[in-house]
Scaffold this active site. Structure first.
Site, short mmCIF file in Angstrom:
data_model
loop_
_atom_site.label_atom_id
_atom_site.label_comp_id
_atom_site.label_asym_id
_atom_site.label_seq_id
_atom_site.Cartn_x
_atom_site.Cartn_y
_atom_site.Cartn_z
N GLY B 12 0.89 -1.14 -0.10
CA GLY B 12 0.19 -0.07 -0.08
C GLY B 12 0.72 1.31 -0.02
O GLY B 12 1.82 1.14 0.51
N THR B 141 5.53 2.47 5.69
CA THR B 141 4.36 2.15 6.03
C THR B 141 3.49 3.17 6.95
O THR B 141 4.28 3.57 7.87
CB THR B 141 4.21 0.78 6.52
OG1 THR B 141 2.84 0.50 7.30
CG2 THR B 141 5.30 0.42 7.79
N ASP B 143 1.49 2.38 8.95
CA ASP B 143 1.00 1.48 10.03
C ASP B 143 2.13 1.51 10.98
O ASP B 143 2.07 1.09 12.42
CB ASP B 143 0.92 -0.09 9.65
CG ASP B 143 -0.38 -0.04 8.99
OD1 ASP B 143 -1.28 0.65 9.03
OD2 ASP B 143 -0.49 -0.99 7.98
N MET B 188 -7.06 3.75 10.03
CA MET B 188 -6.33 2.47 9.47
C MET B 188 -5.59 1.77 10.79
O MET B 188 -4.89 2.59 11.33
CB MET B 188 -5.68 2.98 8.27
CG MET B 188 -6.51 2.97 7.11
SD MET B 188 -5.51 3.26 5.45
CE MET B 188 -6.63 3.13 4.28
N GLY B 189 -5.35 0.68 10.57
CA GLY B 189 -4.39 -0.20 11.37
C GLY B 189 -5.06 -1.43 11.51
O GLY B 189 -5.99 -1.40 12.39
N ARG B 190 -4.53 -2.71 11.01
CA ARG B 190 -5.14 -3.79 11.14
C ARG B 190 -4.86 -4.52 12.62
O ARG B 190 -5.72 -4.60 13.43
CB ARG B 190 -4.65 -4.82 10.08
CG ARG B 190 -5.38 -4.71 8.87
CD ARG B 190 -4.70 -5.98 8.03
NE ARG B 190 -5.32 -5.81 6.91
CZ ARG B 190 -4.61 -5.44 5.52
NH1 ARG B 190 -3.63 -5.03 5.75
NH2 ARG B 190 -5.27 -5.34 4.75
N GLU B 245 -9.71 0.47 13.00
CA GLU B 245 -10.37 -0.60 12.01
C GLU B 245 -10.28 -1.88 12.57
O GLU B 245 -11.12 -2.79 12.54
CB GLU B 245 -9.99 -0.47 10.67
CG GLU B 245 -8.42 -0.67 10.34
CD GLU B 245 -8.04 -0.97 8.88
OE1 GLU B 245 -8.91 -1.01 7.87
OE2 GLU B 245 -6.93 -1.00 8.65
N GLN B 300 -5.91 9.27 4.57
CA GLN B 300 -4.92 9.26 5.57
C GLN B 300 -3.55 8.97 5.02
O GLN B 300 -2.62 9.31 5.68
CB GLN B 300 -5.38 8.62 7.04
CG GLN B 300 -5.83 7.03 6.76
CD GLN B 300 -6.58 6.39 7.74
OE1 GLN B 300 -6.11 6.36 8.80
NE2 GLN B 300 -7.54 6.10 7.43
N ARG B 301 -3.52 8.18 3.90
CA ARG B 301 -2.32 7.86 3.28
C ARG B 301 -2.00 8.50 1.96
O ARG B 301 -0.88 8.45 1.50
CB ARG B 301 -1.95 6.34 3.07
CG ARG B 301 -3.24 5.85 1.96
CD ARG B 301 -2.95 4.48 1.92
NE ARG B 301 -3.60 3.82 0.60
CZ ARG B 301 -3.89 2.60 0.59
NH1 ARG B 301 -3.73 1.63 1.71
NH2 ARG B 301 -4.46 2.17 -0.59
#
Lengths: 407, 407
Positions: B12, B141, B143, B188-190, B245, B300-301
């Site tokens: 991503g 990333t 993340d 976002m953020g798994r 998320e 956001q990205r």
């Protein structure tokens, strides 16, 4: 004789509604001969009825007046309070007694359709009782749906946000350009498609994304949509589709009504959500391509980093011109924008009878929408392009934008 | 002997991943003694396998090299292609034959976890066959979940976006401050909550919004959540709640799994959507207050107007240091960030074995999360604050940001 001024904000906010507030307050300060106290209503006319007011000059002491200009949201708080249709309702003498007791001579209301309804009723009641209080409407709405004005303060910045974001989202969507995908961007606008149309500004060349744009001005046909998407995917592997939250079929059924729960707001407007989500699932099921939907949501009306300098200046000017109109004894009017020409862009300011504006909605003209109903024409581009020009640098502290906050 | 360099992007995108690409390309240009051609892989290793490459020096001719630095998305296109675990797979000799035929001596891969897996496998295979091609991983990333580095390029800008947006959304939510409301912001953020934690930076004082922050590092308890929301509404009428998320209950069931369909991506990760939407409906039903949810989504990205100058500089430096490491004969390493101190912020650059990095995930430390699991501590703030500092002004044309586009 010196009189006091009061200003309020009502309805949904924009990123520049406080620019207009700044305009009203600073212009009022320049007229020390005529204007004494400068009050702000807290939460609009509803808050005023409950006695909630503030002294706007206090912002000078806290050094927050200049910050106000680029602060999103409604600094004074908002309301969605509808005054009674019947001018014999006891709320009117109640309100006017309060105006009198606070020495109010000038009343400013910054808002959209519903707020202009408030200005209309108050000015009509004033006429009825021979009050000399001046009632002025200062327009604001990202929806750009007010009549008798070329455009509305707030639209330019929201349009710039939408166009920028669609351009960025199209880049994000194209990183897997060896695979096909559809990205749906859902944009605010219940009945008027102005803001969705602004997504067309994102294009850099003919045939660039967004390839398809659906406004609520045209009936939405699900099958025609699917055919178009499949056709476009042949030449645009990472397809971006922009649509208004308010798209509906030829019977007037909102696309999102097929998707989920619907409520209504105080004014009886349907509350919409999920047209994009619904169509995402439809494409997944019927075309089987990778698809995602993005709701730009409230960010499109509160993001300070995509302000249009043109819009911010005009919003401030609307406030300034409003004070000048009141001092020239105008009342029951809304400040309007009159476009003299597109290129170079030239604007002048006027006024129009607020009663002719409230509760009306200006749609995108049908000849600015392509015949197949899925794009806008160059006439729209010529209209909208000047409104997004210029960058505003918002002061930053500790890595984040600085705003003015009511105490 | 002069050799050719190849650089690719994978996974991503971020808003500054092209900053690293810019760093690699410009640093490579400075080493004319050692580096001859500078190639870009189109769509990462997957595209390279299909022969898709470009000459990066062509960007100078089109004057797009400087635009590249602030262009969001992956300029070279991306892929999610996982190399086989088995180094005896025929894809490896195929790839290395291609490297040889193009005279490649230096290979750079800009990406996250999965991309580092590619670098690890290629460098291990190189060792196996005694190839002297240098393989370098350049991290990216939003993340921030890579191990052996203080933080990752891309996190700072995404964190600045999230914190700014939450501050703006909180203002937007407070315009009806005479009514109670809850606004849920889904971030976002798994599995790692770094980006959600960054929402805490939005606060201006103790007790400011966002009042509640839920990371995937802590088990989410629906009933405890509802109790907290009700408690917070007593003192914060317009409550803002931020959540990842990827929040899940103590059994590992994602909150969004209660809400709708779930798919998986190429790497077998669960694709998440709708935690915010699910909790919006839950609050509506159980508390009955006005509530809305906002998914910050890909904005956001890819939003260029909220870039952190610190992040952009560090991303560029990661590319520069990567080239320098390769020229010093390093291989199978990822560029790392080493923080010397928080205030004044000081950073130095290092390298770490990429095999120790790939397929690992760095979570927010448990002692940076409050005991009740719904906030972060000051340690996180001290860590994150330096990463969002500084503003980047992206060039604008015709009212919109200018970006570099691959022909």
């Amino acid at each position: 004789m010196k009189k006091n001024l009061i200003v309020g904000q009502s309805g949904g906010p924009t990123a520049v509604i406080n620019g207009s507030l700044y305009g009203v307050v600073t212009e009022a300060m320049r007229h020390t001969e005529e204007i004494d106290e400068i009050y702000g209503m807290i939460n609009g006319i509803e808050g005023f009825l409950n006695g909630h007011m503030m002294d706007m000059r206090s912002l000078i002491e806290t050094n927050e007046l200049s910050l106000l200009r680029t602060t999103p949201g409604s600094y004074l708080g908002s309301c969605r309070y509808k005054l009674p249709e019947d001018l014999n309702d006891p709320v009117y003498p109640l309100l006017f007694n309060k105006f009198t007791s606070h020495g109010i001579g000038y009343f400013f209301y910054i808002g959209g359709n519903d707020s202009m309804d408030t200005v209309s009723k108050l000015s009509r009641y004033a006429k009825k009782i021979n009050s000399d209080i001046r009632f002025i409407g200062v327009p604001k709405t990202i929806d750009n749906d007010l009549v008798h004005t070329d455009h509305t303060p707030g639209f330019g910045s929201a349009a710039k946000y939408v166009a920028s974001m669609v351009r960025e989202v199209a880049i994000d969507a194209s990183v897997y350009d060896n695979k096909k995908s559809v990205t749906i961007v859902e944009i605010m606008g219940r009945h008027a498609g102005w803001l969705t149309a602004a997504s067309a500004l994102a294009r850099k060349y003919d045939g660039d994304n967004p390839r398809l744009i659906y406004l609520p001005e045209t009936a939405f046909d699900q099958e025609a949509f699917l055919t178009k998407v499949q056709e476009m995917l042949k030449t645009t592997p990472n397809l971006v589709v922009c649509l208004s939250e308010g798209i509906h079929d030829k019977n007037g059924t909102f696309v999102c009504e097929l998707a989920g729960d619907i409520g209504t707001d105080t004014f009886g407007h349907k509350m919409l959500t999920g047209s994009g989500k619904y169509l995402e699932n439809l494409i997944k099921e019927r075309i089987g391509v990778k698809v995602r939907s993005i709701e730009l949501n409230v960010c499109q009306r509160c993001s300070c980093e995509y302000l249009s300098a043109t819009d911010l200046n005009e919003s401030e000017n609307a406030g300034i011109v409003g004070v000048q109109a009141a001092l020239k004894n105008q009342t029951g009017v809304m400040i309007t924008f009159i476009r003299n020409r597109d290129l170079p862009y030239e604007l002048s300011y006027g006024t129009a009878d607020v009663t002719e504006i409230c509760n009306m909605e200006k749609a995108v003209p049908s000849d600015w929408i392509t015949q197949d109903g899925c794009d806008v024409t160059d006439s729209f581009i010529r209209y909208a392009r000047p409104l997004i020009q210029g960058k505003v640098v918002v002061p930053e502290e500790n890595g984040l934008p600085m705003f003015a906050y009511r105490k």
